[in-house]
Design a protein around this motif. Structure first.
Motif, mmCIF file in Angstrom:
data_model
loop_
_atom_site.group_PDB
_atom_site.id
_atom_site.type_symbol
_atom_site.label_atom_id
_atom_site.label_comp_id
_atom_site.label_asym_id
_atom_site.label_seq_id
_atom_site.Cartn_x
_atom_site.Cartn_y
_atom_site.Cartn_z
ATOM 1 N N ASN A 1 0.809 -1.219 0.000
ATOM 2 C CA ASN A 1 0.000 0.000 0.000
ATOM 3 C C ASN A 1 0.841 1.266 0.000
ATOM 4 O O ASN A 1 0.297 2.371 -0.032
ATOM 5 N N SER B 1 0.406 5.187 3.532
ATOM 6 C CA SER B 1 -0.273 4.166 2.718
ATOM 7 C C SER B 1 -0.811 4.827 1.455
ATOM 8 O O SER B 1 -1.971 5.193 1.346
ATOM 9 N N ARG C 1 -1.492 3.836 -1.605
ATOM 10 C CA ARG C 1 -2.590 3.245 -2.379
ATOM 11 C C ARG C 1 -3.938 3.665 -1.803
ATOM 12 O O ARG C 1 -4.853 4.038 -2.531
#
Length: 634
Positions: free
Chosen positions: A56, A237, A239
């Protein structure tokens, strides 16, 4: 027994060491431990954990530790490590929109965990396969979810058990089964709170936000997803930052429709969120999310009335979708793992044909051309009645081609694929038809009656028209794919040369062509030449029937933007039909009056848009036409 106790003790120490770390700090601490690892099995576990945690944050960076872990696990025949590596790589390839590789690794992880009876990761793998197959085969998705649900009571690791309940709920959310989704996500939330799993609490609340959005509870959804965004930004993170930013933009766009005085504010916020989502998605190579962000930006700019911007982002979305869609077609090969060996072979051939749509067009086009050729030769030689039948068949096929091309126009990626295939692979059969028509005319003309000769003439003219259309489609397809390389271009000299060449094309008519001197623009020389050739040729052609044709090429500065214009005194057109002007295959004049394929102005617009510019036209029947365009950076 002693080795098992030592392994469990090492695992407990490992979890205690890293339990309070997330994001980059966790990854850095894992990497720092690698040099001190003496056992290769421990190295494999660390590398797979780094790969999984990096998914991620930076999926491209995560790829190498995952592949290194897999290579080392295979070298030392460490089956559990191979399963972990395949499982982690499943996520990486999915995020990178490489669906065939993602499914392949998931199926390998499934086989390994089933043989080892490793229920925690096997349940997680079932759930991931259910997600990967949701757009490919609903039956397989349902089967994997059933198998995962049956395994949940046998999950012993609290963290994985909580995650698997949450993933099961999220899969039901993706299927719009909100009652089941809420039930399992609530279990995930309760277990996370009881065991103080802070990261899992944020993830499940974020999933609730997505479910509420699907249920049109947008205010609650916005609050939860916005909180999630702040958390994912804090832990790096990326993503999830891309997904949450894009989703928040979609919510704000929806809220703007009924926001009254807040409409413009919500649209601005939607734009900021969407641009952030697009930026992060592009950095990650996350094509699915890039497509979603581009589509959202197209909708936002359409709502703002900025249609040129909307069209630009829509074109970008189609490019992303084409890449993802192609991967999905190839991925259908993995569906066949549920079939017997004979069905597998047959379906693989079928799916490879679907993946290679260009080859299908070539095959069908060649068959179509051969059928026309055989029917044409047969009816011309044998009977007048069959000649008429062949002629009607050709007309029907031409109408069918026109209908198919019209449908393909609605989706940009299919038009480009079709254009490319036709341009490169159908020229040979068309030229063969031309050659055979010449053979018939030279050697069998004396055997034909008047109607047969007339039919032969029409077939020859139709193949000539098809050749011109193929060449125009090839130009359009190449332009769509070509990268713009800007350099100073002397537009005045270019226009003068084009006008000189056109005098040879339209002999017997005196044209007045006035060109402003020293017009210099920053553009791709080849693309600019194609656009200018089309515009000047149009002006020349549609002025050919007036008594004193005159063409003027110049520039003007409006609102600090330099516009290039081409003005003629030709037949003009009704501005009520201007909406069709730049659409492929749409013509405002019949072939009886002016020949053409309907591709030229569509090609021009593609070139101008690729330069970041705009183009428009003003006209009146009998009073000529003015085309005006601008290029970004001039």
């Amino acid at each position: 027994m002693r080795n098992l106790i030592l392994t469990l003790l090492a695992l407990v120490i490992f979890q205690l060491t890293h339990a309070q770390k997330v994001g980059r700090p966790l990854i850095d601490s894992l990497i720092a431990e690698l040099p001190g690892m003496k056992e290769d099995t421990d190295k494999v576990k660390i590398l797979t954990t780094v790969c999984y945690e990096l998914r991620n944050i930076n999926p491209r960076e995560a790829l190498n530790p995952g592949l290194d872990a897999l290579q080392l696990a295979e070298k030392i025949n460490f089956q559990y490590g191979q399963g972990l590596a395949h499982y982690s790589l499943t996520f990486i390839y999915h995020i990178l929109s490489r669906l065939p590789e993602s499914i392949d690794h998931a199926l390998k992880a499934e086989a390994i965990f089933e043989s080892l009876k490793e229920n925690n990761h096997l349940c997680a793998t079932y759930l991931m396969l259910a997600y990967l197959y949701k757009d490919l085969d609903k039956g397989i998705t349902a089967e994997y979810m059933r198998k995962a649900t049956a395994l949940l009571p046998y999950n012993r690791d609290i963290l994985w058990k909580a995650r698997n309940y949450g993933t099961l709920g999220n899969n039901y959310r993706n299927l719009d089964q909100f009652d089941s989704a809420g039930k399992y996500m609530q279990i995930h939330l309760q277990m996370s709170k009881e065991n103080h799993l802070g990261g899992e609490i944020m993830i499940v609340n974020n999933r609730f936000g997505y479910m509420y959005m699907a249920q049109s509870r947008v205010d609650t959804a916005y609050a939860l997803i916005r909180t999630g965004l702040e958390y994912f930004q804090a832990i790096g993170s990326t993503r999830m930052v891309a997904e949450n930013s894009t989703t928040l933009g979609r919510i704000r766009l929806r809220q703007s429709q009924d926001a009254g005085s807040l409409r413009n504010q919500y649209l601005r916020e939607a734009e900021v969120f969407a641009l952030e989502g697009l930026k992060v998605s592009c950095e990650l190579g996350y094509l699915i999310q890039s497509y979603t962000a581009n589509r959202l930006l197209s909708d936002i700019y359409k709502a703002k009335g900025r249609n040129d911007m909307a069209l630009g982002y829509l074109n970008a979305a189609f490019i992303d979708y084409d890449s993802v869609y192609g991967a999905q077609i190839v991925s259908k090969a993995s569906v066949l793992s549920w079939k017997n060996e004979e069905e597998l072979k047959e379906k693989q051939v079928e799916l490879l044909k679907l993946h290679n749509r260009q080859q299908m067009v070539i095959i069908f086009g060649a068959i179509f051309g051969i059928i026309i050729l055989v029917i044409a030769v047969f009816v011309i030689i044998n009977s007048r009645r069959r000649q008429r039948k062949a002629y009607l068949l050709v007309q029907e096929q031409k109408e069918e081609i026109t209908r198919v091309l019209g449908e393909l126009e609605s989706t940009n990626q299919e038009l480009e694929a079709f254009s490319y295939s036709v341009s490169h692979d159908l020229r040979a059969p068309v030229r063969r038809i031309e050659s055979l028509c010449m053979f018939l005319r030279d050697d069998y003309e004396i055997l034909l009656d008047v109607t047969g000769k007339d039919l032969l003439k029409h077939i020859t003219e139709s193949t000539g028209l098809m050749n011109r259309l193929i060449e125009d489609l090839l130009t359009l397809s190449r332009i769509t794919r070509q990268t713009v390389t800007r350099a100073p271009c002397h537009l005045s000299d270019m226009a003068a040369k084009i006008c000189e060449d056109l005098k040879l094309t339209y002999p017997g008519k005196t044209y007045t062509c006035r060109i402003e001197e020293n017009i210099i623009v920053q553009a791709d020389f080849r693309l600019l030449h194609i656009a200018l050739q089309n515009l000047i040729d149009n002006a020349w052609k549609y002025s050919s029937k007036v008594e004193n044709p005159e063409i003027i090429i110049g520039s003007e500065l409006t609102e600090n933007r330099k516009f290039i214009f081409i003005r003629d005194n030709g037949v003009g057109f009704d501005m009520g039909q201007a909406g069709k002007l730049f659409t492929p295959f749409q013509r405002l004049h019949t072939d009886e009056h002016f020949k053409g394929s309907g591709i030229g102005l569509a090609t021009v617009k593609r070139i101008i848009v690729k330069h970041g510019g705009t183009i428009s036209a003003q006209s009146e029947p009998g009073k000529g036409t003015i085309f005006s365009f601008t290029l970004t950076g001039n």
